[in-house]
Design a protein around this motif. Structure first.
Motif, PDB file in Angstrom:
ATOM      1  N   GLY A   1       0.543  -1.098  -0.221  1.00 40.29           N
ATOM      2  CA  GLY A   1      -0.128   0.035   0.091  1.00 40.29           C
ATOM      3  C   GLY A   1       0.736   1.235  -0.181  1.00 40.29           C
ATOM      4  N   VAL A   2      -0.307   2.710   0.456  1.00 40.84           N
ATOM      5  CA  VAL A   2       0.413   3.476   0.337  1.00 40.84           C
ATOM      6  C   VAL A   2       1.130   4.118   1.357  1.00 40.84           C
ATOM      7  N   ASP A   3       0.072   4.318   2.751  1.00 38.85           N
ATOM      8  CA  ASP A   3       0.016   4.548   3.890  1.00 38.85           C
ATOM      9  C   ASP A   3       1.184   4.988   4.200  1.00 38.85           C
ATOM     10  N   GLY A   4       1.934   5.838   4.947  1.00 36.65           N
ATOM     11  CA  GLY A   4       3.055   5.684   6.015  1.00 36.65           C
ATOM     12  C   GLY A   4       4.509   5.427   5.143  1.00 36.65           C
ATOM     13  N   MET A   5       4.083   5.685   3.812  1.00 40.63           N
ATOM     14  CA  MET A   5       5.070   4.874   2.798  1.00 40.63           C
ATOM     15  C   MET A   5       5.904   6.468   2.254  1.00 40.63           C
ATOM     16  N   VAL A   6       7.028   5.836   1.706  1.00 38.84           N
ATOM     17  CA  VAL A   6       7.304   7.347   1.207  1.00 38.84           C
ATOM     18  C   VAL A   6       7.788   6.736  -1.121  1.00 38.84           C
ATOM     19  N   VAL A   7       6.676   7.188  -1.341  1.00 39.82           N
ATOM     20  CA  VAL A   7       5.983   7.212  -2.562  1.00 39.82           C
ATOM     21  C   VAL A   7       6.588   8.454  -3.820  1.00 39.82           C
ATOM     22  N   VAL A   8       7.364   7.232  -4.690  1.00 43.38           N
ATOM     23  CA  VAL A   8       8.438   8.281  -6.021  1.00 43.38           C
ATOM     24  C   VAL A   8       7.174   8.148  -7.056  1.00 43.38           C
ATOM     25  N   LEU A   9       6.457   9.028  -7.533  1.00 41.55           N
ATOM     26  CA  LEU A   9       6.102   8.971  -8.203  1.00 41.55           C
ATOM     27  C   LEU A   9       7.130   9.265  -9.702  1.00 41.55           C
ATOM     28  N   VAL A  10       6.905   8.475 -10.816  1.00 43.47           N
ATOM     29  CA  VAL A  10       8.521   8.450 -11.929  1.00 43.47           C
ATOM     30  C   VAL A  10       6.670   8.498 -13.330  1.00 43.47           C
ATOM     31  N   ASP A  11       7.302   9.541 -14.053  1.00 37.45           N
ATOM     32  CA  ASP A  11       7.123   9.658 -14.931  1.00 37.45           C
ATOM     33  C   ASP A  11       8.471  10.874 -16.189  1.00 37.45           C
ATOM     34  N   ASP A  12       7.874  10.419 -17.368  1.00 39.20           N
ATOM     35  CA  ASP A  12       9.031  10.546 -18.512  1.00 39.20           C
ATOM     36  C   ASP A  12       9.351  11.493 -18.684  1.00 39.20           C
ATOM     37  N   VAL A  13       8.458  12.761 -19.717  1.00 36.24           N
ATOM     38  CA  VAL A  13       8.481  14.322 -19.575  1.00 36.24           C
ATOM     39  C   VAL A  13       7.569  14.829 -18.504  1.00 36.24           C
ATOM     40  N   LEU A  14       8.339  16.142 -17.816  1.00 37.03           N
ATOM     41  CA  LEU A  14       7.878  16.590 -16.950  1.00 37.03           C
ATOM     42  C   LEU A  14       7.118  18.894 -17.494  1.00 37.03           C
ATOM     43  N   TYR A  15       6.292  18.663 -17.891  1.00 32.02           N
ATOM     44  CA  TYR A  15       5.421  20.180 -18.568  1.00 32.02           C
ATOM     45  C   TYR A  15       4.526  21.108 -17.869  1.00 32.02           C
ATOM     46  N   SER A  16       3.327  20.746 -18.614  1.00 33.99           N
ATOM     47  CA  SER A  16       2.675  21.840 -17.551  1.00 33.99           C
ATOM     48  C   SER A  16       3.054  21.747 -16.306  1.00 33.99           C
ATOM     49  N   GLY A  17       2.716  20.089 -15.406  1.00 34.75           N
ATOM     50  CA  GLY A  17       2.589  20.028 -14.684  1.00 34.75           C
ATOM     51  C   GLY A  17       1.206  19.034 -14.043  1.00 34.75           C
ATOM     52  N   ARG A  18       0.470  19.260 -15.061  1.00 32.00           N
ATOM     53  CA  ARG A  18      -0.801  18.789 -14.694  1.00 32.00           C
ATOM     54  C   ARG A  18      -1.117  17.337 -14.569  1.00 32.00           C
ATOM     55  N   THR A  19      -0.406  16.600 -15.098  1.00 32.28           N
ATOM     56  CA  THR A  19      -0.159  15.192 -15.373  1.00 32.28           C
ATOM     57  C   THR A  19      -0.291  15.375 -13.688  1.00 32.28           C
ATOM     58  N   VAL A  20       1.247  15.329 -12.818  1.00 28.35           N
ATOM     59  CA  VAL A  20       0.998  15.448 -11.821  1.00 28.35           C
ATOM     60  C   VAL A  20       0.438  15.657 -11.003  1.00 28.35           C
ATOM     61  N   ARG A  21      -0.113  17.328 -11.020  1.00 29.93           N
ATOM     62  CA  ARG A  21      -1.402  17.392 -10.130  1.00 29.93           C
ATOM     63  C   ARG A  21      -2.444  16.062 -10.404  1.00 29.93           C
ATOM     64  N   ALA A  22      -3.378  15.427 -11.496  1.00 34.53           N
ATOM     65  CA  ALA A  22      -3.930  14.825 -11.196  1.00 34.53           C
ATOM     66  C   ALA A  22      -2.986  13.139 -10.432  1.00 34.53           C
ATOM     67  N   ALA A  23      -1.976  13.033 -10.782  1.00 32.62           N
ATOM     68  CA  ALA A  23      -1.708  11.876  -9.922  1.00 32.62           C
ATOM     69  C   ALA A  23      -1.527  12.159  -8.280  1.00 32.62           C
ATOM     70  N   LEU A  24      -1.348  13.107  -7.819  1.00 28.90           N
ATOM     71  CA  LEU A  24      -1.968  13.760  -6.905  1.00 28.90           C
ATOM     72  C   LEU A  24      -2.882  13.795  -5.782  1.00 28.90           C
ATOM     73  N   ASP A  25      -3.759  13.555  -6.990  1.00 28.54           N
ATOM     74  CA  ASP A  25      -5.316  13.714  -6.379  1.00 28.54           C
ATOM     75  C   ASP A  25      -5.531  11.847  -7.030  1.00 28.54           C
ATOM     76  N   ALA A  26      -4.995  12.375  -7.433  1.00 28.30           N
ATOM     77  CA  ALA A  26      -5.870   9.718  -8.105  1.00 28.30           C
ATOM     78  C   ALA A  26      -4.795   8.952  -6.742  1.00 28.30           C
ATOM     79  N   LEU A  27      -3.958   9.287  -5.994  1.00 37.11           N
ATOM     80  CA  LEU A  27      -2.688   9.014  -4.831  1.00 37.11           C
ATOM     81  C   LEU A  27      -3.539   9.362  -3.833  1.00 37.11           C
ATOM     82  N   SER A  28      -4.327  10.795  -3.406  1.00 30.53           N
ATOM     83  CA  SER A  28      -4.479  10.787  -2.041  1.00 30.53           C
ATOM     84  C   SER A  28      -5.579   9.689  -2.399  1.00 30.53           C
TER      85      SER A  28
END
Length: 200
Positions: free
Chosen positions: A107-134
């Motif tokens: 699981g992810v509770d209490g863990m250090v989660v490293v999100l991994v992606d190929d390209v960082l651009y506007s940041g909108r993908t990462v924002r969506a990933a943070l929402d999904a992770l929550s």
């Protein structure tokens, strides 16, 4: 938001007008450095979970896990995080097909989660990933590792680990190809292309 180069289907041909900015050896070195940075930041592999953002982010997360295990002798859990239903362009493109989220048994509770992606651009993908992770739990910390940061942020998001900072214009595309995903040699290319509104 228009379709970005990062959403090109597997096997899409390489633009013959593109230029290579990272070759296989460059990518291998960048991933090795990121793996060491992750371990240094975390003071080891304890409590680490790597979650790749589909599609090439998953391949990169798997490669990072192998490199971390080579250094630490410890297997790091790897999974994938589907962001489809959390994207802010879903209303304009409602036909997107959800992909598969695979979370390791720890699981992810209490863990250090490293999100991994190929390209960082506007940041909108990462924002969506943070929402999904929550939706999945409460990690102890969340960090971001990307192979390429091309700039042009639209949200206050910064990567913790970057393989290559690659300044680009909006009128360029960054094309990442990975052998395990695309069946061709690992490369990062820049190609001419239409300006993108929004982006990932």
């Amino acid at each position: 938001m228009t379709r970005t180069d990062r959403e090109v289907p597997q096997g899409h041909p390489v633009d013959p007008e593109s230029r290579i900015v990272l070759g296989p050896d460059d990518i291998a070195r960048a991933l090795r450095r990121i793996a060491h940075e992750i371990l240094e930041s975390n003071k080891g592999a304890e409590d680490l979970v790597l979650l790749g953002i589909p599609s090439r982010g998953v391949t990169l997360a798997q490669r990072l896990a192998v490199l971390i295990e080579e250094v630490e002798g410890t297997a790091v859990p790897v999974g994938s995080l589907d962001i489809t239903l959390h994207r802010d362009d879903l209303r304009s493109q409602p036909t997107r097909t959800p992909m598969r989220t695979e979370i390791p048994g720890c699981g992810v509770d209490g863990m250090v989660v490293v999100l991994v992606d190929d390209v960082l651009y506007s940041g909108r993908t990462v924002r969506a990933a943070l929402d999904a992770l929550s939706d999945l739990g409460r990690p102890k910390a969340v960090r971001l590792a990307v192979l390429v940061d091309r700039g042009h942020r639209e949200l206050p998001i910064r990567a913790d680990h970057v393989g290559k900072n690659l300044p680009t214009s909006h009128a360029e595309k960054v094309q990442v190809r990975l052998r395990a995903h695309d069946g061709i040699e690992d490369t990062v290319r820049i190609a001419a292309g239409p300006s993108h509104v929004g982006g990932r």
